[in-house]
Design a protein around this motif. Structure first.
Motif, mmCIF file in Angstrom:
data_model
loop_
_atom_site.group_PDB
_atom_site.id
_atom_site.type_symbol
_atom_site.label_atom_id
_atom_site.label_comp_id
_atom_site.label_asym_id
_atom_site.label_seq_id
_atom_site.Cartn_x
_atom_site.Cartn_y
_atom_site.Cartn_z
ATOM 1 N N VAL A 128 0.832 -1.200 0.000
ATOM 2 C CA VAL A 128 0.000 0.000 0.000
ATOM 3 C C VAL A 128 0.865 1.248 0.000
ATOM 4 C CG1 VAL A 128 -1.816 1.256 1.206
ATOM 5 C CG2 VAL A 128 -1.783 -1.239 1.261
ATOM 6 N N PRO A 129 0.714 2.110 -1.003
ATOM 7 C CA PRO A 129 1.493 3.346 -1.023
ATOM 8 C C PRO A 129 1.016 4.298 0.064
ATOM 9 C CG PRO A 129 -0.130 3.346 -2.792
ATOM 10 C CD PRO A 129 -0.170 1.974 -2.158
ATOM 11 N N PRO A 130 1.842 5.276 0.459
ATOM 12 C CA PRO A 130 1.463 6.195 1.536
ATOM 13 C C PRO A 130 0.166 6.952 1.273
ATOM 14 C CG PRO A 130 3.790 6.412 1.017
ATOM 15 C CD PRO A 130 3.206 5.529 -0.035
ATOM 16 N N GLN A 131 -0.129 7.221 -0.014
ATOM 17 C CA GLN A 131 -1.344 7.976 -0.326
ATOM 18 C C GLN A 131 -2.590 7.105 -0.341
ATOM 19 O OE1 GLN A 131 1.003 7.203 -2.460
ATOM 20 N NE2 GLN A 131 0.216 6.707 -4.479
ATOM 21 N N GLY A 132 -2.432 5.788 -0.103
ATOM 22 C CA GLY A 132 -3.579 4.890 -0.104
ATOM 23 C C GLY A 132 -3.992 4.492 -1.507
ATOM 24 N N ILE A 133 -5.073 3.722 -1.609
ATOM 25 C CA ILE A 133 -5.607 3.295 -2.904
ATOM 26 C C ILE A 133 -6.613 4.332 -3.382
ATOM 27 C CG2 ILE A 133 -6.812 1.469 -4.145
ATOM 28 C CD1 ILE A 133 -4.080 0.652 -3.035
ATOM 29 N N ARG A 134 -6.470 4.771 -4.628
ATOM 30 C CA ARG A 134 -7.327 5.833 -5.160
ATOM 31 C C ARG A 134 -8.096 5.334 -6.391
ATOM 32 N NH1 ARG A 134 -7.955 10.477 -1.881
ATOM 33 N NH2 ARG A 134 -6.431 10.009 -0.271
ATOM 34 N N LEU A 135 -9.328 5.848 -6.540
ATOM 35 C CA LEU A 135 -10.143 5.513 -7.697
ATOM 36 C C LEU A 135 -10.038 6.572 -8.786
ATOM 37 C CD1 LEU A 135 -13.380 4.259 -5.874
ATOM 38 C CD2 LEU A 135 -11.550 2.884 -6.879
ATOM 39 N N THR A 136 -9.476 7.721 -8.464
ATOM 40 C CA THR A 136 -9.310 8.789 -9.435
ATOM 41 C C THR A 136 -8.006 8.592 -10.208
ATOM 42 O OG1 THR A 136 -8.356 10.066 -7.615
ATOM 43 C CG2 THR A 136 -10.648 10.524 -8.185
ATOM 44 N N PRO A 137 -7.854 9.275 -11.349
ATOM 45 C CA PRO A 137 -6.566 9.241 -12.057
ATOM 46 C C PRO A 137 -5.434 9.714 -11.150
ATOM 47 C CG PRO A 137 -8.267 10.219 -13.440
ATOM 48 C CD PRO A 137 -8.872 10.070 -12.068
ATOM 49 N N LYS A 138 -4.199 9.400 -11.543
ATOM 50 C CA LYS A 138 -3.055 9.676 -10.670
ATOM 51 C C LYS A 138 -2.803 11.166 -10.457
ATOM 52 C CE LYS A 138 -0.557 5.400 -11.743
ATOM 53 N NZ LYS A 138 0.671 4.813 -12.301
ATOM 54 N N HIS A 139 -3.319 12.018 -11.366
ATOM 55 C CA HIS A 139 -2.949 13.439 -11.283
ATOM 56 C C HIS A 139 -3.947 14.292 -10.501
ATOM 57 C CE1 HIS A 139 -5.488 13.036 -14.826
ATOM 58 N NE2 HIS A 139 -5.703 14.334 -14.816
ATOM 59 N N GLN A 175 -1.459 15.838 6.203
ATOM 60 C CA GLN A 175 -0.577 14.699 5.923
ATOM 61 C C GLN A 175 -1.060 13.947 4.693
ATOM 62 O OE1 GLN A 175 2.441 13.777 7.621
ATOM 63 N NE2 GLN A 175 2.507 12.787 5.614
ATOM 64 N N GLU A 176 -2.391 13.767 4.599
ATOM 65 C CA GLU A 176 -2.951 13.100 3.419
ATOM 66 C C GLU A 176 -2.660 13.914 2.161
ATOM 67 O OE1 GLU A 176 -7.282 11.816 1.516
ATOM 68 O OE2 GLU A 176 -7.125 12.179 3.668
ATOM 69 N N ALA A 177 -2.849 15.227 2.247
ATOM 70 C CA ALA A 177 -2.585 16.087 1.096
ATOM 71 C C ALA A 177 -1.108 16.013 0.690
ATOM 72 C CB ALA A 177 -2.975 17.527 1.421
ATOM 73 N N GLN A 178 -0.208 16.032 1.656
ATOM 74 C CA GLN A 178 1.221 15.947 1.352
ATOM 75 C C GLN A 178 1.570 14.610 0.723
ATOM 76 O OE1 GLN A 178 4.021 18.436 2.163
ATOM 77 N NE2 GLN A 178 4.437 17.116 0.394
ATOM 78 N N ASN A 179 1.006 13.522 1.245
ATOM 79 C CA ASN A 179 1.256 12.196 0.662
ATOM 80 C C ASN A 179 0.794 12.136 -0.792
ATOM 81 O OD1 ASN A 179 2.290 11.289 3.084
ATOM 82 N ND2 ASN A 179 0.411 10.243 3.715
ATOM 83 N N LEU A 180 -0.344 12.743 -1.082
ATOM 84 C CA LEU A 180 -0.860 12.748 -2.448
ATOM 85 C C LEU A 180 0.052 13.541 -3.374
ATOM 86 C CD1 LEU A 180 -4.633 13.266 -1.590
ATOM 87 C CD2 LEU A 180 -3.666 11.256 -2.718
ATOM 88 N N VAL A 181 0.488 14.691 -2.923
ATOM 89 C CA VAL A 181 1.387 15.507 -3.741
ATOM 90 C C VAL A 181 2.705 14.772 -3.970
ATOM 91 C CG1 VAL A 181 2.696 17.670 -3.830
ATOM 92 C CG2 VAL A 181 0.321 17.674 -3.039
ATOM 93 N N ASN A 182 3.216 14.126 -2.926
ATOM 94 C CA ASN A 182 4.461 13.355 -3.072
ATOM 95 C C ASN A 182 4.309 12.230 -4.089
ATOM 96 O OD1 ASN A 182 5.578 14.968 -1.092
ATOM 97 N ND2 ASN A 182 5.399 13.443 0.541
ATOM 98 N N ALA A 183 3.069 11.721 -4.238
ATOM 99 C CA ALA A 183 2.805 10.630 -5.172
ATOM 100 C C ALA A 183 2.533 11.122 -6.591
ATOM 101 C CB ALA A 183 1.625 9.800 -4.683
ATOM 102 N N GLY A 184 2.572 12.433 -6.798
ATOM 103 C CA GLY A 184 2.407 12.969 -8.145
ATOM 104 C C GLY A 184 1.079 13.626 -8.437
#
Length: 440
Positions: A128-139, A175-184
């Motif tokens: 599991v990546p730090p940003q969790g599993i997402r259903l939206t596109p990566k960007h 923290q969630e927002a930062q993890n998402l940004v770090n993931a692209g």
């Protein structure tokens, strides 16, 4: 082939609004954390989870149909989401479902999955990546900052399904927002049932992020998000006075100049029946002030036509408001009775044919307004975010366009661009919804 010694597989169907999407993402993240495999089809799944919507009748019908399909194709189904909060509707229609929970119920869903499909002995947390599993596109990604709502709008049953407002700790959100940004992720879409009420329930107490104090409050939260270097877009903003505070942030480029405020109507009597703020004159004054501070601001709103008791004169007042407000994006819906809503008991429900005629008139007016506002953008250069690329070019969105609900920017020479790119384009043409452009 026996699945006894392989990882258990779970199929997943996610329906409803972005808030339900976030609930789905939380469940999917837990599933992957515990070693479950997310299956892309019914046949290869050991069981299926259906996250439902239950807000209006058409959503209820869609959810019940999805549950029935999952039962027919797989046979083992767990139901969660807003429809699960509406009494015994699911069990009465589909008695063979394994379990039913309401929305925002990750723990309860996982308990049901464990009961019917035990997890592997050792969780695979490294999957599991730090940003969790997402259903939206990566960007882009939705960030839900609170659950529930303190308002009691007469046409809405959300509080009965999701409860009163519960704000997430500001440090957790950041923290969630930062993890998402770090993931692209390039765009954060801030959502809740009432984004501007964030922190009311905890009296705007101070939290911490990056070693500094931050109030649990919308203005301070989005200001901090604006420092992450990505687009930040606000949705479902109830028109409290302190909303005015975020407009300078938009003018300064800290967050996107985009505000999604569901006004619902313009007539004071109808707004009172809806239990919504009742001063269209004040709204118009604020809109003028917002545009003075931030000329590029995009204003989106939603309206209900044919609310019980709405007269022709009151509807015309709504049309006059739209003419004066010149909103950029408008969604409109015919009033639809929702089981459990207080408005069902109001007198003088409007016949369907009159509702349809009023909806048509409103949308025709708004198309004219939208077309004129978009035409003013021809020849301008703007930054857009690329969503799709193929041999015909690229499809992107500007700061004025939220995914799936607003317009698109079609880039004719964008074949070499990549999804998630920020690019500057010159607008060459427009219609009532979309723009056409070329890279510069």
């Amino acid at each position: 082939m026996s699945k006894q010694n392989t990882a258990p597989r779970v199929g997943f169907v996610s329906l409803g609004c972005p808030k339900a999407t976030v609930d789905s993402e939380h469940i999917l993240t837990r599933l992957r954390t515990e070693g479950y495999i997310i299956s892309p089809n019914y046949a290869d799944s050991d069981l299926v989870v259906v996250n439902t919507c239950g807000f209006i009748d058409s959503a209820v019908a869609e959810s019940l149909e999805a549950i029935g399909e999952a039962l027919a194709e797989n046979g083992k189904v767990i139901v969660t989401g807003c429809l699960g909060a509406k009494g015994n509707v699911v069990k009465e229609t589909h008695p063979k479902v394994l379990a039913v929970t309401g929305p925002h119920a990750t723990d309860e869903v996982m308990e049901a999955i464990h009961a019917h499909l035990p997890k592997l002995h050792d969780p695979y947390s490294d999957l599991v990546p730090p940003q969790g599993i997402r259903l939206t596109p990566k960007h882009y990604a939705y960030v839900k900052i609170s659950e529930g709502c303190n308002h009691r709008c007469t046409f809405c049953i959300i509080p009965s399904m999701r409860g009163d407002l519960v704000s997430r700790p500001v440090g957790d959100v950041m923290q969630e927002a930062q993890n998402l940004v770090n993931a692209g992720v390039k765009e954060l879409l801030v959502i809740s049932q009432d984004t501007s009420a964030y922190g009311v329930d905890v009296k705007y107490r101070t939290g911490f992020w990056g070693g500094r104090p931050i109030k649990t409050r919308m203005t301070e939260l989005v200001q901090a998000m604006g420092e992450l270097g990505v687009w930040v877009r606000l949705h479902y903003v109830y028109p409290y006075p302190h909303v005015d505070e975020v407009i300078p942030l938009m003018a300064q480029g800290k967050i996107l100049p985009y505000l999604d405020i569901p006004f619902q109507h313009a007539n004071a009597r109808i707004l009172k029946l809806m239990k919504r703020p009742a001063s269209s004159e004040n709204v118009l004054t604020r809109i003028l002030q917002w545009r003075k501070i931030c000329p590029d601001i995009t204003l989106r709103s939603t309206f209900i036509v044919g609310f019980p008791g709405e007269t022709e004169e009151e509807f015309k007042e709504l049309l006059d408001f739209l003419e004066m407000a010149q909103l950029d994006r408008v969604g409109a819906f015919m009033y639809s009775p929702v089981e459990g809503a207080v408005a069902n008991n109001l007198p003088d429900h409007i016949p369907l044919e009159i509702q349809q005629e009023r909806l048509g008139r409103l949308m025709q007016l708004q198309e004219e307004i939208s077309g004129e506002r978009l035409a003013c953008k021809k020849g301008k250069t703007m930054q857009v975010l690329v969503d799709e690329v193929d041999e015909e070019g690229a499809i992107a969105r500007s700061s004025a366009d939220a995914p799936e609900i607003d317009g698109l920017v079609y880039i004719s020479n964008g074949q070499t661009l990549k999804v998630g790119d920020f690019v500057n384009v010159r607008i060459t043409a427009s219609d009532v919804h979309d723009l056409w452009a070329e890279t510069v």
